[in-house]
Design a protein around this motif. Structure first.
Motif, PDB file in Angstrom:
ATOM      1  N   GLY A   1       7.041  18.849  46.235  1.00 46.18           N
ATOM      2  CA  GLY A   1       8.054  17.878  46.620  1.00 46.18           C
ATOM      3  C   GLY A   1       9.047  18.455  47.586  1.00 46.18           C
ATOM      4  O   GLY A   1       8.928  19.595  48.043  1.00 46.18           O
ATOM      5  N   HIS A   2      10.050  17.665  47.890  1.00 46.45           N
ATOM      6  CA  HIS A   2      11.097  18.139  48.771  1.00 46.45           C
ATOM      7  C   HIS A   2      12.016  19.072  47.999  1.00 46.45           C
ATOM      8  O   HIS A   2      11.947  19.178  46.789  1.00 46.45           O
ATOM      9  N   HIS A   3      12.879  19.712  48.740  1.00 47.42           N
ATOM     10  CA  HIS A   3      13.866  20.577  48.083  1.00 47.42           C
ATOM     11  C   HIS A   3      14.668  19.776  47.066  1.00 47.42           C
ATOM     12  O   HIS A   3      14.933  20.222  45.967  1.00 47.42           O
ATOM     13  N   CYS A   4      15.003  18.562  47.469  1.00 43.12           N
ATOM     14  CA  CYS A   4      15.873  17.768  46.613  1.00 43.12           C
ATOM     15  C   CYS A   4      15.128  17.202  45.410  1.00 43.12           C
ATOM     16  O   CYS A   4      15.739  16.638  44.517  1.00 43.12           O
ATOM     17  N   CYS A   5      13.795  17.347  45.413  1.00 46.34           N
ATOM     18  CA  CYS A   5      13.035  16.729  44.334  1.00 46.34           C
ATOM     19  C   CYS A   5      12.682  17.708  43.229  1.00 46.34           C
ATOM     20  O   CYS A   5      12.162  17.331  42.188  1.00 46.34           O
ATOM     21  N   THR A   6      12.937  18.983  43.479  1.00 41.15           N
ATOM     22  CA  THR A   6      12.463  19.986  42.550  1.00 41.15           C
ATOM     23  C   THR A   6      13.279  20.039  41.273  1.00 41.15           C
ATOM     24  O   THR A   6      12.799  20.510  40.255  1.00 41.15           O
ATOM     25  N   LYS A   7      14.490  19.546  41.350  1.00 36.98           N
ATOM     26  CA  LYS A   7      15.366  19.675  40.198  1.00 36.98           C
ATOM     27  C   LYS A   7      15.159  18.567  39.174  1.00 36.98           C
ATOM     28  O   LYS A   7      15.562  18.675  38.039  1.00 36.98           O
ATOM     29  N   GLN A   8      14.570  17.519  39.588  1.00 33.84           N
ATOM     30  CA  GLN A   8      14.452  16.399  38.671  1.00 33.84           C
ATOM     31  C   GLN A   8      13.061  15.778  38.789  1.00 33.84           C
ATOM     32  O   GLN A   8      12.365  15.923  39.777  1.00 33.84           O
ATOM     33  N   LYS A   9      12.722  15.061  37.762  1.00 36.16           N
ATOM     34  CA  LYS A   9      11.453  14.362  37.771  1.00 36.16           C
ATOM     35  C   LYS A   9      11.635  13.075  38.559  1.00 36.16           C
ATOM     36  O   LYS A   9      12.522  12.281  38.268  1.00 36.16           O
ATOM     37  N   VAL A  10      10.831  12.916  39.558  1.00 36.25           N
ATOM     38  CA  VAL A  10      11.010  11.752  40.411  1.00 36.25           C
ATOM     39  C   VAL A  10       9.752  10.908  40.431  1.00 36.25           C
ATOM     40  O   VAL A  10       8.643  11.394  40.233  1.00 36.25           O
ATOM     41  N   LYS A  11       9.995   9.655  40.657  1.00 37.91           N
ATOM     42  CA  LYS A  11       8.877   8.724  40.772  1.00 37.91           C
ATOM     43  C   LYS A  11       8.385   8.718  42.210  1.00 37.91           C
ATOM     44  O   LYS A  11       9.143   8.903  43.145  1.00 37.91           O
ATOM     45  N   ARG A  12       7.102   8.517  42.379  1.00 37.38           N
ATOM     46  CA  ARG A  12       6.537   8.447  43.721  1.00 37.38           C
ATOM     47  C   ARG A  12       5.808   7.126  43.889  1.00 37.38           C
ATOM     48  O   ARG A  12       5.691   6.333  42.968  1.00 37.38           O
ATOM     49  N   GLY A  13       5.316   6.946  45.062  1.00 37.12           N
ATOM     50  CA  GLY A  13       4.530   5.746  45.332  1.00 37.12           C
ATOM     51  C   GLY A  13       5.380   4.565  45.760  1.00 37.12           C
ATOM     52  O   GLY A  13       6.544   4.705  46.133  1.00 37.12           O
ATOM     53  N   LEU A  14       4.786   3.418  45.694  1.00 35.83           N
ATOM     54  CA  LEU A  14       5.441   2.215  46.189  1.00 35.83           C
ATOM     55  C   LEU A  14       6.689   1.889  45.380  1.00 35.83           C
ATOM     56  O   LEU A  14       6.754   2.128  44.176  1.00 35.83           O
ATOM     57  N   TRP A  15       7.629   1.338  46.074  1.00 33.05           N
ATOM     58  CA  TRP A  15       8.875   0.947  45.444  1.00 33.05           C
ATOM     59  C   TRP A  15       8.730  -0.434  44.799  1.00 33.05           C
ATOM     60  O   TRP A  15       8.151  -1.345  45.388  1.00 33.05           O
ATOM     61  N   SER A  16       9.285  -0.563  43.633  1.00 30.80           N
ATOM     62  CA  SER A  16       9.277  -1.856  42.960  1.00 30.80           C
ATOM     63  C   SER A  16      10.453  -2.686  43.452  1.00 30.80           C
ATOM     64  O   SER A  16      11.433  -2.149  43.980  1.00 30.80           O
ATOM     65  N   PRO A  17      10.371  -3.998  43.300  1.00 31.24           N
ATOM     66  CA  PRO A  17      11.506  -4.847  43.683  1.00 31.24           C
ATOM     67  C   PRO A  17      12.799  -4.464  42.968  1.00 31.24           C
ATOM     68  O   PRO A  17      13.885  -4.561  43.550  1.00 31.24           O
ATOM     69  N   GLU A  18      12.685  -4.004  41.718  1.00 29.41           N
ATOM     70  CA  GLU A  18      13.879  -3.609  40.978  1.00 29.41           C
ATOM     71  C   GLU A  18      14.530  -2.383  41.616  1.00 29.41           C
ATOM     72  O   GLU A  18      15.759  -2.293  41.738  1.00 29.41           O
ATOM     73  N   GLU A  19      13.685  -1.437  42.009  1.00 28.19           N
ATOM     74  CA  GLU A  19      14.221  -0.244  42.669  1.00 28.19           C
ATOM     75  C   GLU A  19      14.872  -0.606  43.999  1.00 28.19           C
ATOM     76  O   GLU A  19      15.945  -0.093  44.341  1.00 28.19           O
ATOM     77  N   ASP A  20      14.205  -1.484  44.709  1.00 27.89           N
ATOM     78  CA  ASP A  20      14.782  -1.930  45.983  1.00 27.89           C
ATOM     79  C   ASP A  20      16.152  -2.554  45.760  1.00 27.89           C
ATOM     80  O   ASP A  20      17.099  -2.297  46.515  1.00 27.89           O
ATOM     81  N   GLU A  21      16.238  -3.352  44.733  1.00 29.61           N
ATOM     82  CA  GLU A  21      17.487  -4.037  44.448  1.00 29.61           C
ATOM     83  C   GLU A  21      18.584  -3.035  44.094  1.00 29.61           C
ATOM     84  O   GLU A  21      19.714  -3.127  44.586  1.00 29.61           O
ATOM     85  N   LYS A  22      18.227  -2.076  43.282  1.00 25.67           N
ATOM     86  CA  LYS A  22      19.209  -1.046  42.904  1.00 25.67           C
ATOM     87  C   LYS A  22      19.712  -0.290  44.127  1.00 25.67           C
ATOM     88  O   LYS A  22      20.920  -0.111  44.315  1.00 25.67           O
TER      89      LYS A  22
END
Length: 381
Positions: free
Chosen positions: A2-23
């Motif tokens: 992952g990116h540098h910023c992704c190593t510290k936390q568990k992150v979701k990948r792939g397509l964005w859901s409408p809920e995520e977009d809204e947030k």
DNA sequence: AATACCTACAACCGCCAAACA
DNA sequence: TTGTTTGGCGGTTGTAGGTAT
């Protein structure tokens, strides 16, 4: 990985859901993005900051223009790409509402294939050496580009005699990627090199005279002293001619016409593209011009800012040369010899010419049989 | 109807440069 | 000055939907 910023936390990948977009959308709208690495936490998203940034820039930003690319946009991409290459972010600046990713995808999925189908190298835009007449369609050949007004140039003249006026929407002049603007054609005797970096970028090229210039109206820059800019203001290159002026831009350039605050009869060619690493073959005036543009009788003085302009313009109609084909192609080879312009490496898109002619015919009336012109062009090429 | 293939586009990867500590 | 973080960019891959077989 992952990116540098992704190593510290568990992150979701792939397509964005409408809920995520809204947030994400509601958070950015309310708070702004600030530091992207902190956005996921603030917006309660299991994404990395980089992913949030990309999602916002490429999809959620409210000023994005969705939908298919128009023919005009397509041509702008091709034109600018010819100069800038795969600098998608730079190209996207010429297309308001479009992202670099979008432009890149469109290029790879559509334009690139079209060029290849035409026998053109999508990188250089020149004919592939291996594909001569067999692969190249009839619409492409290697003759010097006919100087057509840039596709992004919008000129809507009104006829004085009818006293009708039209609102002229000059296309937005994009933020110039670089302060450097170079006219550099080593093959041309009359134009050496013009580098206006660190100089006031408003350059008035020397007045040319048909009678004194056997080669037409190509400006002679020998006497031009870029350091002597005391009398000039503003931001663009301008050309002046006694009786009319013709502009022969590279197809990559946005060309607008303006009056000068110093001289009402002076028009300026405004080049919106520039390149740091490639000489721009622009700014050449000669008889190979497609259009003759009578000097506008009156145009509003325009300030130096290069933004969306609206003008109420009363001017003579733009009259393309009636024998456009003959005038430009019959002695083309001789003209190129006169100017020492190599034939190799120039592209001539007949489709583009046809489009321009059609537009011209539709806009300014019948100036001849476009089909016949195109047939002749294809025959001669 | 099922499968393979194609296409458009969204998203990721890796690199780089600037900013920052 | 040096190492780290961050943002930006171009190249590449993944995915979903459409089309052909």
């Amino acid at each position: 990985m992952g990116h540098h910023c992704c190593t510290k936390q568990k992150v979701k990948r792939g397509l964005w859901s409408p809920e995520e977009d809204e947030k994400l959308s509601s958070y950015i709208t309310t708070h702004g993005h600030g530091c992207w690495s902190s956005v996921p936490k603030q917006a309660d998203l299991q994404r990395c900051g980089k992913s949030c940034r990309l999602r916002w820039i490429n999809y959620l930003r409210p000023d994005l223009r969705r939908g298919s690319f128009t023919a005009h946009e397509e041509r702008v991409i091709v034109d600018v790409h010819r100069i800038l290459g795969n600098r998608w972010a730079q190209i996207a600046k010429y297309l308001p509402g479009r992202t670099d990713n979008e432009v890149k995808n469109f290029w790879n999925s559509c334009i690139k294939k079209k060029l290849i189908a035409q026998g053109l190298d999508p990188t250089t835009h020149n004919l592939k050496s291996s594909s001569t007449s067999t692969n190249a369609s009839s619409s492409t050949t290697t003759v010097p580009v006919l100087p057509i007004l840039a596709s992004s140039c919008s000129i809507t003249p009104a006829d004085n005699t009818t006293t009708t006026s039209s609102t002229k929407h000059l296309s937005q002049f994009p933020e110039t990627p670089s302060p450097l603007f170079t006219i550099n054609n080593s093959n041309r005797n009359t134009i050496k090199s013009l580098d206006i970096n660190h100089h006031p970028s408003f350059l008035t090229l020397p007045l040319t005279n048909h009678a004194d210039n056997a080669h037409g109206t190509a400006p002679n820059l020998h006497d031009y002293n870029p350091a002597d800019q005391s009398n000039n203001i503003g931001g663009f290159v301008s050309f002046k001619d006694e009786t009319h002026f013709t502009v022969v831009p590279s197809l990559t350039d946005n060309i607008n016409f303006r009056t000068s605050s110093l001289n009402s009869s002076l028009c300026h060619a405004i080049f919106s593209s520039s390149s740091l690493d490639r000489p721009a073959d622009v700014g050449i005036l000669d008889e190979c011009s497609t259009w003759e543009v009578p000097l506008p009788a009156s145009m509003k003085e325009i300030n130096n800012g290069a933004s969306v302009l609206e003008q109420q313009v009363h001017e003579d109609p733009i009259v393309p040369k009636t024998n456009f084909v003959d005038a430009n192609l019959d002695n083309l080879d001789q003209k190129c010899q006169d100017f020492d312009i190599p034939l190799i490496g120039w592209n001539f898109d007949l489709d583009l010419v046809e489009t321009e002619l059609m537009n011209c015919e539709a806009e300014f009336g019948d100036y001849g049989d476009v089909s016949a012109v195109m047939e002749q062009l294809q025959w001669e090429c």
